[in-house]
Write a protein that holds these residues in place. Structure first.
Motif, PDB file in Angstrom:
ATOM      1  N   ARG A   1       5.403  79.616 -28.690  1.00 56.34           N
ATOM      2  CA  ARG A   1       5.695  79.544 -30.122  1.00 56.34           C
ATOM      3  C   ARG A   1       6.607  80.675 -30.584  1.00 56.34           C
ATOM      4  NH1 ARG A   1       2.506  81.374 -34.544  1.00 56.34           N
ATOM      5  NH2 ARG A   1       3.033  80.307 -36.489  1.00 56.34           N
ATOM      6  N   ASP A   2       6.470  81.876 -29.990  1.00 62.65           N
ATOM      7  CA  ASP A   2       7.279  83.009 -30.434  1.00 62.65           C
ATOM      8  C   ASP A   2       8.581  83.172 -29.645  1.00 62.65           C
ATOM      9  OD1 ASP A   2       6.150  83.736 -28.057  1.00 62.65           O
ATOM     10  OD2 ASP A   2       5.359  85.662 -28.728  1.00 62.65           O
TER      11      ASP A   2
ATOM     12  N   GLU B   1      -3.265  77.041 -31.528  1.00 61.85           N
ATOM     13  CA  GLU B   1      -2.258  77.411 -30.525  1.00 61.85           C
ATOM     14  C   GLU B   1      -2.942  78.020 -29.308  1.00 61.85           C
ATOM     15  OE1 GLU B   1       0.374  80.536 -31.750  1.00 61.85           O
ATOM     16  OE2 GLU B   1      -1.183  81.590 -32.870  1.00 61.85           O
TER      17      GLU B   1
ATOM     18  N   THR C   1      -0.047  72.904 -29.232  1.00 64.14           N
ATOM     19  CA  THR C   1      -0.067  73.508 -30.559  1.00 64.14           C
ATOM     20  C   THR C   1      -0.091  72.406 -31.618  1.00 64.14           C
ATOM     21  OG1 THR C   1       2.357  73.586 -30.787  1.00 64.14           O
ATOM     22  CG2 THR C   1       1.286  75.498 -29.781  1.00 64.14           C
TER      23      THR C   1
ATOM     24  N   GLU D   1      -0.177  72.344 -36.289  1.00 67.99           N
ATOM     25  CA  GLU D   1      -0.330  73.122 -37.512  1.00 67.99           C
ATOM     26  C   GLU D   1      -0.370  72.210 -38.727  1.00 67.99           C
ATOM     27  OE1 GLU D   1       3.034  75.740 -37.916  1.00 67.99           O
ATOM     28  OE2 GLU D   1       4.461  74.089 -38.172  1.00 67.99           O
TER      29      GLU D   1
END
Length: 507
Positions: free
Chosen positions: A81-82, A212, A267, A269
């Motif tokens: 994700r980062d 996540e 993941t 959201e």
């Protein structure tokens, strides 16, 4: 390190400098064509960008049967994700970690870039007189990962070989001779929107509810490993929050999860609005759920995280509409209560995981379903469900269940064209030869298996009647996710096996 392993890895690193996410293979297709022509090989490509490189037989093998080595150009583009990696332009960084090669927070594309590299090195070795081999066809297809459309679009005359070695399996010392068929379903839920006024005395604040750190993985290879599905966990969390806080105190704005149809979602959201006086209670609910999830999936998903983070309106506007809000706007759009209820019940009701084990082959998953992706866009929410089975009857059965759940929620469902299973032939001459060569070279018996993942062999076999096929390759762990890695010593064994197998065809 074996000199050919070193050469294969060098070519693989060159391949990884070229963008090749599924459906974006134009550059790698042109690169392969230029590679072949620059070395004097006959090359052709079709309208889909499938490539065939014809490699003449070496001396003494002119009367041997043509052998087709086949792999696919595209890769599943997954990242942490980062990660700032841009798959559309950035070279994939290869990180050497002992005996393993991995990416830097991204999938590395060993599935199936390593097949391309092995084929090219093999062709050059024959041209230089380093090895002997029959006439070869290097068949490289596009878009295997998102629909097998490259293989589906092959014309029967595109290649000639009646012996095909598919290099798209991920366990050295294993010969795959059968695989599942599959079908994807696209579910569309219409959205009704409501305005939420932030000037109310008891106003709302905005939050991101995030799942996540899940392992994810290939939805065929890893579907029986009981790993968590990010979309399912997020849906459970939303349902619990609505039950505990009351539906009037939580408003769902949008939901996104998963990446591609053939990866278990790692993941997911949701952007939500919560009343200020319910925040403490919401945080308590999330904390309890987080501990429960982490306890349930401690072995399969040890890095699992469930978090509730306060955010500004600009984040929601950028994610949902790609623009910043007008500062004076006192409201935001949220899903209507009816849409929210339908969506959560739909996501909770859709099946995921193993549906049925094979009665004929011990340990083989016969039928499964992957709740793959969910996206909010415009006036609709789209969900992709991916069904697999080695039985056409069971494939229709699980697809029918997905359709029934979707229709009960008032959603529309469309089914993409499926792909056929590859029926195993345990007595084929090619398999017998492969087993004999492997046993002679390595002093042990190879494993012969049928897999639940999909391979292009099923489609190719339906196009070329009578073709014999075996699939194998070096050892790859966790394909289709950022932890994908390839075991370097296994490349040497694949090379040695191939060299000996090809030499056994001398007439």
């Amino acid at each position: 390190m074996h000199p050919k392993t070193k050469q294969i890895l060098e070519v693989f690193e060159e391949i990884n400098k070229i963008p090749r996410c599924s459906k974006h293979e134009a550059q790698i297709s042109l690169w392969l064509q230029e590679w072949g022509r620059s070395r004097g090989f006959e090359v052709k490509a079709d309208s889909l960008n499938n490539v065939l490189i014809k490699v003449p037989a070496t001396s003494g093998y002119e009367n041997s049967p043509t052998i087709t080595l086949q792999g696919h150009m595209d890769m599943v583009c997954e990242k942490l994700r980062d990660s700032k990696h841009d798959f559309s332009k950035d070279p994939i960084k290869c990180v050497y970690d002992g005996d393993w090669l991995r990416g830097d927070g991204t999938s590395i594309g060993a599935d199936n870039g390593i097949a391309l590299a092995i084929g090219l090195v093999l062709a050059e070795a024959g041209k230089k007189g380093e090895i002997g081999h029959p006439p070869l066809e290097l068949l490289f297809t596009v878009d295997e990962e998102t629909g097998l459309t490259g293989a589906k679009g092959l014309e029967a005359s595109f290649f000639e070989g009646k012996i095909l070695l598919n290099l798209d399996s991920d366990g050295e010392g294993v010969f795959v001779i059968g695989c599942a068929g599959g079908q994807n379903s696209l579910i569309t839920l219409p959205v009704e929107w409501e305005l939420l006024d932030f000037k109310e005395e008891s106003s709302f604040e905005l939050f991101r509810l995030l799942v996540e750190g899940l392992e994810g993985g290939h939805s065929g290879v890893a579907i029986d490993k009981q790993r968590a599905n990010g979309i399912q966990l997020l849906s459970q969390a939303l349902a619990e929050l609505r039950n505990r806080l009351g539906t009037e105190n939580l408003k769902l704005i949008l939901i996104n999860g998963g990446s591609v149809h053939n990866a278990i979602p790692s993941t997911a959201e949701a952007f939500i609005a919560l009343r200020r006086d319910k925040l403490e209670q919401a945080e308590e609910v999330v904390s309890v759920l987080k501990k429960a999830f982490q306890a349930e999936y401690a072995k399969t998903d040890p890095r699992l995280i469930l978090s509730l983070e306060k955010i500004g309106r600009e984040i929601i506007f950028e994610v949902a509409w790609g623009k910043r809000p007008e500062e004076e706007a006192p409201h935001i759009w949220v899903l209507s209560a009816g849409t929210e209820e339908k969506l959560i019940q739909l996501l909770l009701g859709l099946p995921h995981g193993v549906y049925r084990m094979s009665e004929n082959i011990p340990g083989l998953v016969e039928t499964s379903n992957n709740l793959a992706t969910v996206r909010t866009a415009g006036n609709k929410i789209t969900i992709v469900s991916s069904q697999r089975s080695s039985s056409n009857f069971r494939l229709a059965e699980i697809t029918g269940k997905v359709e029934a759940v979707a229709k009960l929620a008032g959603a529309r469902i469309e089914h993409e064209p499926g792909y056929p299973p590859w029926e195993p032939d345990f007595e084929s001459e090619l398999l017998m030869k492969c087993k004999q060569v492997y046993s002679r070279v390595f002093g042990k018996e190879p494993e012969v298996k049928v897999i639940h993942a999909g391979l292009e062999c099923g489609i190719i076999g339906s196009i070329h009647e009578g073709i014999e096929m075996v699939s194998f390759g070096p050892t790859i762990k966790d394909p289709h996710c950022p932890s994908e890695r390839i075991f370097i010593p296994s490349i040497e064994n694949v090379w040695i096996f191939l060299e000996n197998l090809l030499s056994s065809y001398r007439c």
